[in-house]
Design an enzyme around this catalytic site. Structure first.
Site, PDB file in Angstrom:
ATOM      1  N   ARG A 143       0.821  -1.223   0.000  1.00 16.06           N
ATOM      2  CA  ARG A 143       0.000   0.000   0.000  1.00 16.06           C
ATOM      3  C   ARG A 143       0.851   1.268   0.000  1.00 16.06           C
ATOM      4  O   ARG A 143       0.461   2.283  -0.537  1.00 16.06           O
ATOM      5  CB  ARG A 143      -0.853   0.037   1.277  1.00 16.06           C
ATOM      6  CG  ARG A 143      -2.052  -0.859   1.229  1.00 16.06           C
ATOM      7  CD  ARG A 143      -3.033  -0.448   2.330  1.00 16.06           C
ATOM      8  NE  ARG A 143      -4.275  -1.174   2.207  1.00 16.06           N
ATOM      9  CZ  ARG A 143      -4.519  -2.342   2.789  1.00 16.06           C
ATOM     10  NH1 ARG A 143      -3.598  -2.904   3.547  1.00 16.06           N
ATOM     11  NH2 ARG A 143      -5.676  -2.953   2.619  1.00 16.06           N
ATOM     12  N   LYS A 172       1.894 -18.093   7.425  1.00 16.27           N
ATOM     13  CA  LYS A 172       1.114 -18.439   8.615  1.00 16.27           C
ATOM     14  C   LYS A 172       0.639 -17.159   9.292  1.00 16.27           C
ATOM     15  O   LYS A 172       1.229 -16.121   9.021  1.00 16.27           O
ATOM     16  CB  LYS A 172       1.959 -19.316   9.531  1.00 16.27           C
ATOM     17  CG  LYS A 172       2.722 -18.569  10.642  1.00 16.27           C
ATOM     18  CD  LYS A 172       3.367 -19.483  11.597  1.00 16.27           C
ATOM     19  CE  LYS A 172       2.782 -19.400  12.975  1.00 16.27           C
ATOM     20  NZ  LYS A 172       3.170 -18.252  13.783  1.00 16.27           N
ATOM     21  N   HIS A 225       7.718 -22.217   8.364  1.00 20.12           N
ATOM     22  CA  HIS A 225       9.162 -22.035   8.211  1.00 20.12           C
ATOM     23  C   HIS A 225       9.969 -23.092   8.979  1.00 20.12           C
ATOM     24  O   HIS A 225      11.150 -23.274   8.723  1.00 20.12           O
ATOM     25  CB  HIS A 225       9.587 -20.602   8.579  1.00 20.12           C
ATOM     26  CG  HIS A 225       9.716 -20.345  10.042  1.00 20.12           C
ATOM     27  ND1 HIS A 225       8.637 -20.022  10.833  1.00 20.12           N
ATOM     28  CD2 HIS A 225      10.785 -20.369  10.873  1.00 20.12           C
ATOM     29  CE1 HIS A 225       9.047 -19.849  12.082  1.00 20.12           C
ATOM     30  NE2 HIS A 225      10.349 -20.054  12.129  1.00 20.12           N
ATOM     31  N   LYS A 236      13.968 -25.665   8.065  1.00 19.22           N
ATOM     32  CA  LYS A 236      15.171 -25.876   8.889  1.00 19.22           C
ATOM     33  C   LYS A 236      15.784 -27.233   8.523  1.00 19.22           C
ATOM     34  O   LYS A 236      15.085 -28.248   8.514  1.00 19.22           O
ATOM     35  CB  LYS A 236      14.803 -25.854  10.378  1.00 19.22           C
ATOM     36  CG  LYS A 236      14.272 -24.500  10.863  1.00 19.22           C
ATOM     37  CD  LYS A 236      14.003 -24.536  12.362  1.00 19.22           C
ATOM     38  CE  LYS A 236      13.179 -23.360  12.821  1.00 19.22           C
ATOM     39  NZ  LYS A 236      13.877 -22.085  12.825  1.00 19.22           N
ATOM     40  N   GLU A 282      11.723 -20.296  23.897  1.00 19.39           N
ATOM     41  CA  GLU A 282      12.325 -19.064  23.386  1.00 19.39           C
ATOM     42  C   GLU A 282      12.707 -18.166  24.553  1.00 19.39           C
ATOM     43  O   GLU A 282      11.951 -18.071  25.527  1.00 19.39           O
ATOM     44  CB  GLU A 282      11.336 -18.311  22.496  1.00 19.39           C
ATOM     45  CG  GLU A 282      10.950 -19.071  21.260  1.00 19.39           C
ATOM     46  CD  GLU A 282      10.054 -18.239  20.368  1.00 19.39           C
ATOM     47  OE1 GLU A 282      10.593 -17.506  19.530  1.00 19.39           O
ATOM     48  OE2 GLU A 282       8.829 -18.293  20.530  1.00 19.39           O
ATOM     49  N   ASP A 319      -0.167 -19.722  18.216  1.00 19.54           N
ATOM     50  CA  ASP A 319       1.007 -19.201  17.507  1.00 19.54           C
ATOM     51  C   ASP A 319       1.972 -20.331  17.122  1.00 19.54           C
ATOM     52  O   ASP A 319       2.616 -20.256  16.087  1.00 19.54           O
ATOM     53  CB  ASP A 319       1.719 -18.186  18.420  1.00 19.54           C
ATOM     54  CG  ASP A 319       2.862 -17.467  17.732  1.00 19.54           C
ATOM     55  OD1 ASP A 319       2.700 -17.090  16.550  1.00 19.54           O
ATOM     56  OD2 ASP A 319       3.921 -17.270  18.372  1.00 19.54           O
ATOM     57  N   HIS A 334       4.170 -25.226  14.051  1.00 23.81           N
ATOM     58  CA  HIS A 334       5.555 -25.672  14.235  1.00 23.81           C
ATOM     59  C   HIS A 334       5.673 -26.950  15.080  1.00 23.81           C
ATOM     60  O   HIS A 334       6.365 -27.889  14.706  1.00 23.81           O
ATOM     61  CB  HIS A 334       6.381 -24.567  14.892  1.00 23.81           C
ATOM     62  CG  HIS A 334       6.277 -23.243  14.191  1.00 23.81           C
ATOM     63  ND1 HIS A 334       6.121 -23.136  12.833  1.00 23.81           N
ATOM     64  CD2 HIS A 334       6.304 -21.970  14.660  1.00 23.81           C
ATOM     65  CE1 HIS A 334       6.063 -21.850  12.498  1.00 23.81           C
ATOM     66  NE2 HIS A 334       6.164 -21.132  13.593  1.00 23.81           N
ATOM     67  N   LYS A 365       7.554 -18.187  25.702  1.00 22.46           N
ATOM     68  CA  LYS A 365       8.413 -17.008  25.510  1.00 22.46           C
ATOM     69  C   LYS A 365       9.064 -16.657  26.841  1.00 22.46           C
ATOM     70  O   LYS A 365       8.554 -17.028  27.909  1.00 22.46           O
ATOM     71  CB  LYS A 365       7.574 -15.809  25.076  1.00 22.46           C
ATOM     72  CG  LYS A 365       6.765 -16.050  23.827  1.00 22.46           C
ATOM     73  CD  LYS A 365       7.407 -15.401  22.651  1.00 22.46           C
ATOM     74  CE  LYS A 365       6.601 -15.565  21.404  1.00 22.46           C
ATOM     75  NZ  LYS A 365       7.389 -15.932  20.246  1.00 22.46           N
ATOM     76  N   LYS A 378      16.972 -20.190  24.521  1.00 20.95           N
ATOM     77  CA  LYS A 378      16.341 -20.654  23.276  1.00 20.95           C
ATOM     78  C   LYS A 378      16.747 -22.108  23.099  1.00 20.95           C
ATOM     79  O   LYS A 378      17.941 -22.432  23.119  1.00 20.95           O
ATOM     80  CB  LYS A 378      16.835 -19.825  22.093  1.00 20.95           C
ATOM     81  CG  LYS A 378      16.177 -20.224  20.773  1.00 20.95           C
ATOM     82  CD  LYS A 378      16.477 -19.191  19.704  1.00 20.95           C
ATOM     83  CE  LYS A 378      15.947 -19.587  18.336  1.00 20.95           C
ATOM     84  NZ  LYS A 378      14.515 -19.388  18.182  1.00 20.95           N
TER      85      LYS A 378
HETATM   86  C1  BG6 Z   1       6.799 -17.733  14.530  1.00 20.46           C
HETATM   87  C2  BG6 Z   1       6.003 -17.259  15.711  1.00 20.46           C
HETATM   88  O1  BG6 Z   1       5.983 -18.447  13.653  1.00 20.46           O
HETATM   89  O2  BG6 Z   1       7.847 -18.571  14.979  1.00 20.46           O
HETATM   90  C3  BG6 Z   1       6.900 -16.521  16.680  1.00 20.46           C
HETATM   91  O3  BG6 Z   1       4.955 -16.393  15.278  1.00 20.46           O
HETATM   92  C4  BG6 Z   1       8.083 -17.366  17.066  1.00 20.46           C
HETATM   93  O4  BG6 Z   1       6.177 -16.119  17.838  1.00 20.46           O
HETATM   94  C5  BG6 Z   1       8.776 -17.938  15.833  1.00 20.46           C
HETATM   95  O5  BG6 Z   1       8.989 -16.543  17.792  1.00 20.46           O
HETATM   96  C6  BG6 Z   1       9.819 -18.960  16.230  1.00 20.46           C
HETATM   97  O6  BG6 Z   1      10.583 -19.308  15.123  1.00 20.46           O
HETATM   98  P1  BG6 Z   1      12.088 -19.792  15.296  1.00 20.46           P
HETATM   99  O7  BG6 Z   1      12.501 -20.185  13.916  1.00 20.46           O
HETATM  100  O8  BG6 Z   1      12.862 -18.645  15.868  1.00 20.46           O
HETATM  101  O9  BG6 Z   1      12.039 -20.950  16.250  1.00 20.46           O
END
Ligand code: BG6
Length: 513
Positions: free
Chosen positions: A56, A170, A200, A204, A238, A257, A262, A362, A367
């Protein structure tokens, strides 16, 4: 040790033009365009390639190109080679427009026609929907109505003629009903093999390697079942807080989320049956089937077998963290969970009675994304001074990030005249063997879409099977509200209630961080 290798025998993808909706956004700058650069550097981006950005905000093709060229060095993870850059950004157009407006698609069509003439991209088009989810259905509808994504079915069946594919980011829906409705809408416009729903996690390397570990080795499959496996733990921890994503996160929460996408990708790769072939439909059918075998809990079971929690203040990596409720754009009385743990059971011959424990959150201590498979203990205490319950536990640990490794934990004799046992581990680390090329994690996914390989993209049935499992938890959480929300300190390993979830079964989580 075999020599390190990063060699690829892959061919460049098909000539094509990529249209990105949401071109001014973060995803485009941080992940997509750097991924295109990395593909070009590896010789995998087609020579005939064009890029159309749609957003936009007012801009021009020149300004868009300059903008991408400026942000690229920061995100590509490597020094920029001008020849490679030219290959990616040599043919860029920008279309300013509202994605819900017909005229935007007329302009996109004009740019595509021009690029297709100039670059001989053979009419192949990839539309990437990198917009907020509210845009997915309207953009899909416009792509259908404008004819931009139309394929000639007979040609494509014969593997000829231009292809038209759509990648959808997503979150794919916010519950079972909305995911189903979105699938229906898209499938009314496009064929299933034109739709690429991205997750995503499947980009990996370590996640992709789960299938190789299981199905390219004769060693694991015979013991990959309820006779030998005690339970499975899937952790996506995370240390990041919700940060600036309060708006999105407060209406989403950790369950939606992370879990149906995932964590369920990880679960289905671990639990699926061997596919008949390494081909998209065979793999995706097995993944969907195992999700369909996950027990659907009643509301009472959902509450009993889950923990939801929110972080309070604390310290993560020595930095003070404010409580979640003080995050910008978060309701100060929010009951959204930033942590969730679930116990799931799979009703099939391979997994009956083997719990799968899942947790994600979170602002945790570190991590750590890993799948840990706990094997059953040795049945008798053969070594005098070490009773069975003091033996080290046999875990196969698939480390996904930040440590990409596979480790096997077992007992060994401590050197010395007496028989004393100690826990040891054998660990394979990816970087000891393979040279990883810089990657944003989107390279394989984009390349696969450009070559028409959908193995790493969930099908409609897989997506809906995931939401079907999560839906009873969503309903139970909504109805229980405050009563069910635990707290945990930022920088901790999660709430004590999550420890109790396993302790009640005589088990415990592996440490985080
Ligand atoms: C995203 C989520 O899809 O994946 C995020 O919306 C999350 O909240 C992220 O932090 C985690 O991805 P990765 O690759 O860092 O584990």
């Amino acid at each position: 040790m075999t020599p390190k290798t990063g060699a690829t025998t892959a061919r460049p993808a098909d000539p094509c033009c990529l249209v990105i909706f949401g071109a001014s956004g973060d995803l485009t700058h941080r992940l997509l365009v750097p991924a295109l650069y990395n593909l070009a550097a590896a010789g995998l981006l087609p020579q005939a390639f064009g890029l159309v950005g749609v957003a936009r905000s007012p801009s021009s093709s020149e300004a868009f190109r300059a903008d991408l060229a400026k942000s690229l060095p920061q995100f590509a993870g490597r020094p920029i080679d001008q020849n490679v850059l030219k290959r990616v950004l040599g043919c860029v157009a920008y279309v300013q427009g509202d994605p819900d407006d017909d005229s935007t698609y007329t302009k996109i069509g004009q740019e595509l026609a021009r690029i297709e003439r100039e670059r001989s991209t053979r009419g192949n088009r990839l539309f990437y929907l990198a917009t907020p989810p509210a845009g997915f259905a309207p953009i899909g509808r416009h792509l259908g109505e404008s004819g931009l994504a139309r394929e000639n079915g007979a040609d494509r069946a014969a593997d000829r003629g231009p292809w038209r594919r759509v990648i959808i980011e997503k979150p794919f829906g916010t519950d079972l009903a909305s995911a189903h409705a979105l699938n229906e809408k898209l499938l009314g416009i496009l064929k299933e093999d034109q739709i690429f729903r991205i997750d995503h996690y499947l980009g990996k390397e370590t996640v992709q390697n789960i299938m190789v570990l299981r199905f390219a080795n004769g060693l694991f499959e015979p013991i990959w079942n309820r006779n030998h496996i005690d339970h499975v733990q899937i952790t996506v921890a995370e240390s990041l807080t919700v940060g600036r994503r309060g708006n999105y996160y407060d209406t989403t929460g950790a369950l939606r989320d992370m879990v149906p996408n995932h964590l369920f990708q990880l679960l289905s790769l671990i639990a699926m049956e061997p596919p008949s072939r390494f081909a998209a439909d065979a793999v995706r059918a097995e993944k969907a089937q195992v999700l369909e075998a996950v027990q659907i809990p009643t509301t009472a079971e959902a509450l009993h077998n889950s923990v939801r929690a929110q972080y309070d203040n604390g310290f993560v990596e020595n930095q003070p963290i404010e409580p979640y409720r003080k995050t910008k754009d978060v309701d100060p009385r929010s009951t959204t969970e930033t942590y969730v743990a679930l116990k799931l059971m799979i009703d099939n011959w391979r997994w009956a009675d083997v719990p799968f424990y899942l947790r994600t959150g979170k602002a945790l201590r570190g991590k750590q994304t890993e799948v840990a498979i706990k094997f059953k203990q040795a049945p008798i205490a053969m070594f005098r001074d070490t009773p069975v319950d003091r033996l080290a536990e046999n875990f196969l640990v698939i480390g996904i990030q930040p440590n990409d490794c596979i480790g096997l934990e077992f007992n060994a004799k401590v050197p010395g005249p007496s028989i004393a046992l100690g826990g040891v581990s054998m660990t394979f680390r990816y970087d000891d063997y393979f040279e990883a090329a810089p990657s944003t994690g989107y390279e394989t996914l984009i390349y696969d879409c450009m070559t028409g390989d959908a193995i790493l993209y969930p099908r409609a049935d897989g997506i809906e099977a995931g939401w079907r499992v999560v839906q009873p938890f969503i309903d139970a959480f909504r109805d229980a509200r405050d009563r069910q929300l635990a707290k945990y300190r930022a920088g901790s390993e999660g709430p004590k209630e999550a420890d109790e979830l396993l302790a009640r079964d005589g088990r415990r989580w592996r440490p985080i961080g």
